[in-house]
Motif scaffolding. Structure first.
Motif, mmCIF file in Angstrom:
data_model
loop_
_atom_site.group_PDB
_atom_site.id
_atom_site.type_symbol
_atom_site.label_atom_id
_atom_site.label_comp_id
_atom_site.label_asym_id
_atom_site.label_seq_id
_atom_site.Cartn_x
_atom_site.Cartn_y
_atom_site.Cartn_z
ATOM 1 N N SER B 1 0.844 -1.196 0.000
ATOM 2 C CA SER B 1 0.000 0.000 0.000
ATOM 3 C C SER B 1 0.877 1.242 0.000
ATOM 4 C CB SER B 1 -0.926 -0.004 1.203
ATOM 5 O OG SER B 1 -0.208 0.125 2.387
ATOM 6 N N ALA B 2 0.230 2.387 -0.124
ATOM 7 C CA ALA B 2 0.946 3.653 -0.133
ATOM 8 C C ALA B 2 0.149 4.675 0.663
ATOM 9 C CB ALA B 2 1.141 4.144 -1.559
ATOM 10 N N VAL B 3 0.865 5.461 1.430
ATOM 11 C CA VAL B 3 0.241 6.548 2.179
ATOM 12 C C VAL B 3 0.588 7.847 1.474
ATOM 13 C CG1 VAL B 3 0.118 7.775 4.363
ATOM 14 C CG2 VAL B 3 0.360 5.280 4.343
ATOM 15 N N ILE B 4 -0.428 8.622 1.184
ATOM 16 C CA ILE B 4 -0.239 9.841 0.404
ATOM 17 C C ILE B 4 -0.636 11.056 1.241
ATOM 18 C CG2 ILE B 4 -0.927 11.079 -1.672
ATOM 19 C CD1 ILE B 4 -1.535 8.371 -2.961
ATOM 20 N N SER B 5 0.265 12.010 1.298
ATOM 21 C CA SER B 5 0.018 13.247 2.044
ATOM 22 C C SER B 5 -0.110 14.388 1.057
ATOM 23 C CB SER B 5 1.172 13.522 3.008
ATOM 24 O OG SER B 5 1.347 12.445 3.904
ATOM 25 N N GLN B 6 -1.141 15.162 1.237
ATOM 26 C CA GLN B 6 -1.368 16.312 0.373
ATOM 27 C C GLN B 6 -1.417 17.561 1.226
ATOM 28 O OE1 GLN B 6 -4.720 14.582 -2.470
ATOM 29 N NE2 GLN B 6 -4.449 16.786 -2.830
ATOM 30 N N LYS B 7 -0.887 18.649 0.664
ATOM 31 C CA LYS B 7 -1.073 19.931 1.320
ATOM 32 C C LYS B 7 -1.082 21.052 0.302
ATOM 33 C CE LYS B 7 3.818 20.463 2.615
ATOM 34 N NZ LYS B 7 4.746 20.681 3.767
ATOM 35 N N PRO B 8 -1.882 22.085 0.516
ATOM 36 C CA PRO B 8 -2.713 22.262 1.707
ATOM 37 C C PRO B 8 -3.941 21.359 1.668
ATOM 38 C CG PRO B 8 -3.172 23.992 0.151
ATOM 39 C CD PRO B 8 -2.042 23.186 -0.449
ATOM 40 N N SER B 9 -4.554 21.136 2.807
ATOM 41 C CA SER B 9 -5.780 20.348 2.841
ATOM 42 C C SER B 9 -6.959 21.184 2.349
ATOM 43 C CB SER B 9 -6.048 19.838 4.253
ATOM 44 O OG SER B 9 -6.141 20.924 5.161
ATOM 45 N N ARG B 10 -6.859 22.482 2.553
ATOM 46 C CA ARG B 10 -7.872 23.388 2.035
ATOM 47 C C ARG B 10 -7.299 24.788 1.949
ATOM 48 N NH1 ARG B 10 -12.835 23.159 4.376
ATOM 49 N NH2 ARG B 10 -12.529 20.991 4.938
ATOM 50 N N ASP B 11 -7.874 25.582 1.065
ATOM 51 C CA ASP B 11 -7.428 26.964 0.924
ATOM 52 C C ASP B 11 -8.533 27.784 0.278
ATOM 53 O OD1 ASP B 11 -4.103 28.258 0.098
ATOM 54 O OD2 ASP B 11 -5.842 29.198 1.054
ATOM 55 N N ILE B 12 -8.533 29.037 0.614
ATOM 56 C CA ILE B 12 -9.439 29.995 -0.011
ATOM 57 C C ILE B 12 -8.580 30.988 -0.756
ATOM 58 C CG2 ILE B 12 -11.206 31.756 0.361
ATOM 59 C CD1 ILE B 12 -11.936 30.274 2.951
ATOM 60 N N CYS B 13 -8.837 31.128 -2.040
ATOM 61 C CA CYS B 13 -7.966 31.942 -2.877
ATOM 62 C C CYS B 13 -8.760 33.002 -3.617
ATOM 63 C CB CYS B 13 -7.240 31.061 -3.895
ATOM 64 S SG CYS B 13 -6.257 29.747 -3.152
ATOM 65 N N GLN B 14 -8.049 34.023 -4.028
ATOM 66 C CA GLN B 14 -8.653 35.095 -4.791
ATOM 67 C C GLN B 14 -8.577 34.790 -6.281
ATOM 68 O OE1 GLN B 14 -10.316 37.702 -3.426
ATOM 69 N NE2 GLN B 14 -9.940 36.638 -1.485
ATOM 70 N N ARG B 15 -9.556 35.251 -6.971
ATOM 71 C CA ARG B 15 -9.591 35.106 -8.430
ATOM 72 C C ARG B 15 -8.314 35.671 -9.049
ATOM 73 N NH1 ARG B 15 -14.312 35.739 -12.021
ATOM 74 N NH2 ARG B 15 -15.514 36.024 -10.112
ATOM 75 N N GLY B 16 -7.777 34.971 -10.022
ATOM 76 C CA GLY B 16 -6.593 35.438 -10.731
ATOM 77 C C GLY B 16 -5.271 34.980 -10.137
ATOM 78 N N THR B 17 -5.296 34.439 -8.949
ATOM 79 C CA THR B 17 -4.063 33.952 -8.324
ATOM 80 C C THR B 17 -3.837 32.486 -8.686
ATOM 81 O OG1 THR B 17 -5.177 33.317 -6.277
ATOM 82 C CG2 THR B 17 -4.340 35.563 -6.416
ATOM 83 N N SER B 18 -2.698 31.968 -8.260
ATOM 84 C CA SER B 18 -2.352 30.566 -8.513
ATOM 85 C C SER B 18 -2.052 29.871 -7.196
ATOM 86 C CB SER B 18 -1.131 30.477 -9.436
ATOM 87 O OG SER B 18 -1.405 31.058 -10.689
ATOM 88 N N LEU B 19 -2.308 28.581 -7.166
ATOM 89 C CA LEU B 19 -2.047 27.785 -5.966
ATOM 90 C C LEU B 19 -1.367 26.492 -6.361
ATOM 91 C CD1 LEU B 19 -2.593 27.405 -2.852
ATOM 92 C CD2 LEU B 19 -4.514 25.981 -3.562
ATOM 93 N N THR B 20 -0.341 26.123 -5.615
ATOM 94 C CA THR B 20 0.345 24.858 -5.864
ATOM 95 C C THR B 20 0.022 23.868 -4.762
ATOM 96 O OG1 THR B 20 2.152 25.900 -7.094
ATOM 97 C CG2 THR B 20 2.585 23.741 -6.118
ATOM 98 N N ILE B 21 -0.405 22.687 -5.168
ATOM 99 C CA ILE B 21 -0.733 21.604 -4.247
ATOM 100 C C ILE B 21 0.398 20.582 -4.299
ATOM 101 C CG2 ILE B 21 -2.391 19.791 -3.695
ATOM 102 C CD1 ILE B 21 -4.456 21.457 -5.345
ATOM 103 N N GLN B 22 0.831 20.158 -3.130
ATOM 104 C CA GLN B 22 1.927 19.202 -3.055
ATOM 105 C C GLN B 22 1.405 17.823 -2.677
ATOM 106 O OE1 GLN B 22 4.946 20.658 -0.385
ATOM 107 N NE2 GLN B 22 5.199 22.575 -1.495
#
Lengths: 112, 113
Positions: B1-22
């Motif tokens: 099996s594999a355990v997968i961690s993601q972040k951020p778990s949640r975010d609130i962003c403004q229109r026109g910006t960018s967000l990177t999920i790891q």
């Protein structure tokens, strides 16, 4: 478009009743997988079916793969409140570089 | 099996910006994928993250909007660029070990205002 059609979209049952969800494809599938997603959770793999006519059981869950490998079903006997969630079938589709494509899912609610 | 961690778990962003999920996997995996899931909906495959090369995108998704990196066998990022409210969704990282089944991270819930 959707490659695997899943019905019903919703199912409400009384605890103790049985539940079945169906997955159909217009093309022959190499295999089919089933996942469960609890409310607020992420999909969790349940099983993979590969052979024509295959039947597998996991406690109260019975999974079937059709003889023509174009349909599959998941049957839960005597549902419990812990069975609540959305059940997805998923299949590998050539049109997606052979990647896993999910059906729309069946959302199961169980009334105690 | 594999355990997968993601972040951020949640975010609130403004229109026109960018967000990177790891996305970090606890073991080396052959395949990594990014899915999108609207609340109450099914999973839609965005792309396959290829180690050391450009990602392979599904129809309807393009690299300029969803650039993906995968520098090694345990890590990937998905960027949602120039966000609009229509990008509000849950983004799921998944990994396959070669046996067919996929393991999923907990997801990143993105809200764009």
């Amino acid at each position: 478009g959707q490659q695997v059609m899943q019905i019903p979209q919703y199912q409400h049952v009384q605890e103790g009743e049985d539940f079945t969800t169906y997955c159909n494809s217009s093309t022959t599938l190499s295999n089919i997988q089933w996942y469960k997603q609890r409310p607020g959770g992420h999909p969790v793999f349940l099983i993979q079916l590969v052979k024509s006519g295959e039947v597998k059981k996991q406690k109260r869950l019975t999974f079937q793969f059709g003889e023509a490998k174009k349909n599959s079903s998941l049957h839960i006997t005597a549902t419990q409140t812990t069975d609540v969630g959305t059940y997805f079938c998923a299949a590998f589709w050539r049109g997606s570089q052979g990647n896993l494509i999910f059906g729309k899912g069946t959302k199961l609610s169980v009334k105690p | 099996s594999a355990v997968i961690s993601q972040k951020p778990s949640r975010d609130i962003c403004q229109r026109g910006t960018s967000l990177t999920i790891q996305c970090q996997v606890d073991s080396q995996v052959t395949m990594m994928f990014w899915y999108r899931q609207q609340p109450g909906q099914s999973l839609t495959l965005i792309a396959t993250a290829n180690q050391g090369s450009e990602a392979t995108y599904e129809s309807g998704f393009v690299i300029d909007k969803f650039p993906i990196s995968r520098p090694n066998l345990t890590f990937s990022t998905l960027t949602v660029s120039n966000m609009s409210p229509e990008d509000s969704s849950i983004y799921l990282c998944s990994a396959g070990l070669g046996g067919g089944e996929l393991f999923f991270g907990e997801g990143s819930r993105l809200t764009v205002l």
